[in-house]
Design an enzyme around this catalytic site. Structure first.
Site, PDB file in Angstrom:
ATOM      1  N   THR A  97       8.460  -1.487  -4.581  1.00  0.00           N
ATOM      2  CA  THR A  97       8.236  -0.330  -5.442  1.00  0.00           C
ATOM      3  C   THR A  97       9.359   0.687  -5.208  1.00  0.00           C
ATOM      4  OG1 THR A  97       6.920   0.825  -3.783  1.00  0.00           O
ATOM      5  CG2 THR A  97       5.749  -0.676  -5.272  1.00  0.00           C
ATOM      6  N   TYR A 109      -5.191   1.618   7.904  1.00  0.00           N
ATOM      7  CA  TYR A 109      -4.826   0.995   6.639  1.00  0.00           C
ATOM      8  C   TYR A 109      -5.296  -0.461   6.616  1.00  0.00           C
ATOM      9  CZ  TYR A 109      -2.065  -0.879   2.802  1.00  0.00           C
ATOM     10  OH  TYR A 109      -1.683  -1.506   1.647  1.00  0.00           O
ATOM     11  N   ASN A 136      -6.688   0.457  -7.894  1.00  0.00           N
ATOM     12  CA  ASN A 136      -5.419   0.212  -7.214  1.00  0.00           C
ATOM     13  C   ASN A 136      -4.985   1.370  -6.321  1.00  0.00           C
ATOM     14  OD1 ASN A 136      -2.603  -1.010  -6.966  1.00  0.00           O
ATOM     15  ND2 ASN A 136      -2.140   0.896  -8.068  1.00  0.00           N
ATOM     16  N   LYS A 168      -8.267  -2.134   4.215  1.00  0.00           N
ATOM     17  CA  LYS A 168      -8.045  -3.237   3.286  1.00  0.00           C
ATOM     18  C   LYS A 168      -8.923  -4.442   3.614  1.00  0.00           C
ATOM     19  CE  LYS A 168      -5.176  -1.180   0.602  1.00  0.00           C
ATOM     20  NZ  LYS A 168      -5.578  -0.833  -0.785  1.00  0.00           N
ATOM     21  N   ILE A 194       2.897  -0.696  -8.333  1.00  0.00           N
ATOM     22  CA  ILE A 194       2.082  -1.804  -8.812  1.00  0.00           C
ATOM     23  C   ILE A 194       1.192  -1.368  -9.971  1.00  0.00           C
ATOM     24  CG2 ILE A 194       0.150  -3.305  -8.174  1.00  0.00           C
ATOM     25  CD1 ILE A 194       1.452  -3.477  -5.352  1.00  0.00           C
TER      26      ILE A 194
END
Length: 246
Positions: free
Chosen positions: A187, A152, A89, A156, A18
């Protein structure tokens, strides 16, 4: 398209996925981009893929290392004198079940995804002014949760709240802060890890029934970076095929 003409951007985690897709879009729209990442070989390869490599510079370092961040922003100040866009990012995440979480795992994920994001932005602010845009990479997992992604998903969710809080802290500065929340994205690393069948399975989980191409996420990052989103702050933009929306 020249929505970012004359603007200077920093993209952390910009060597692949990204981040690299956003760097490509920013350059295409006239911006000058600093891509920041941990691996020099990946950074060198990333520069070669950009349509206009002269509009980008790669700097090696980790967002978990404050000295590396200081070095990044010192280069921006010396070479450009100002900073218009920060796309925070860079992030980290892997599957660990609740029973298997260790202190080391906590430190690894939270130091990168939360502490690293905080100091990426904090250290950029002296170079930013009215019209500046901060973009934080969130995730659909921050809304929905995901099996074995305790830290995770929690990190976030924390990123989402950072934007809300910082929008208040930045009142009067003219600097905006928003969250870009991707869902499953194809990705290179994800495709290699999942394989063809895994990509199909992950894609089938959302209403559009496919994974996102990184360029689709990069396009939304460019929108949030530009004056086209000038009345947006503290927002979360979901680019997840509807995964976390229904």
């Amino acid at each position: 398209m020249t929505r970012l003409e004359g603007k200077t951007a920093v993209i952390t985690g910009g060597a692949t996925g990204i981040g690299l897709a956003a760097a490509q879009r920013f350059v295409q729209e006239g911006g000058f981009v600093y891509i920041f990442g941990r691996r020099q070989d990946a950074l060198d390869a990333a520069l070669k893929t950009l349509d206009n490599p002269s509009q980008a510079r790669a700097i090696q370092g980790s967002i978990a290392n404050l000295d590396d961040l200081d070095r990044l922003y010192a280069a921006v100040k010396a070479e450009r004198g100002h900073l218009d866009i920060v796309f925070a990012n860079a992030g980290n995440g892997n599957q660990v079940k609740l029973d298997d979480i260790t202190v080391e795992h906590c430190d690894d994920i939270l130091n990168t995804n939360v502490k690293g994001t905080i100091f990426t932005v904090q250290k950029a602010l002296p170079l930013m002014g009215k019209g500046g845009s901060i973009i934080l990479t969130g995730s659909s997992a921050g809304t929905t949760g995901a099996p074995a992604f305790t830290l995770y998903a929690a990190s976030k969710a924390a990123v989402r709240n950072l934007a809300r809080t910082w929008a208040e802290d930045l009142k009067g500065t003219g600097i905006r802060v928003n969250v870009l929340a991707p869902g499953p994205t194809a990705t290179e690393l994800a495709v290699a890890a999942l394989g063809e069948e895994g990509v199909k399975a992950f894609g089938a989980m959302n209403p559009l029934q496919r994974m996102a191409d990184p360029s689709e996420i990069g396009a939304v990052a460019a929108f949030l970076a530009s004056d086209d989103s000038s009345f947006m702050t503290a927002s979360e933009v979901a680019v997840d095929g509807g995964l976390a929306q229904i």
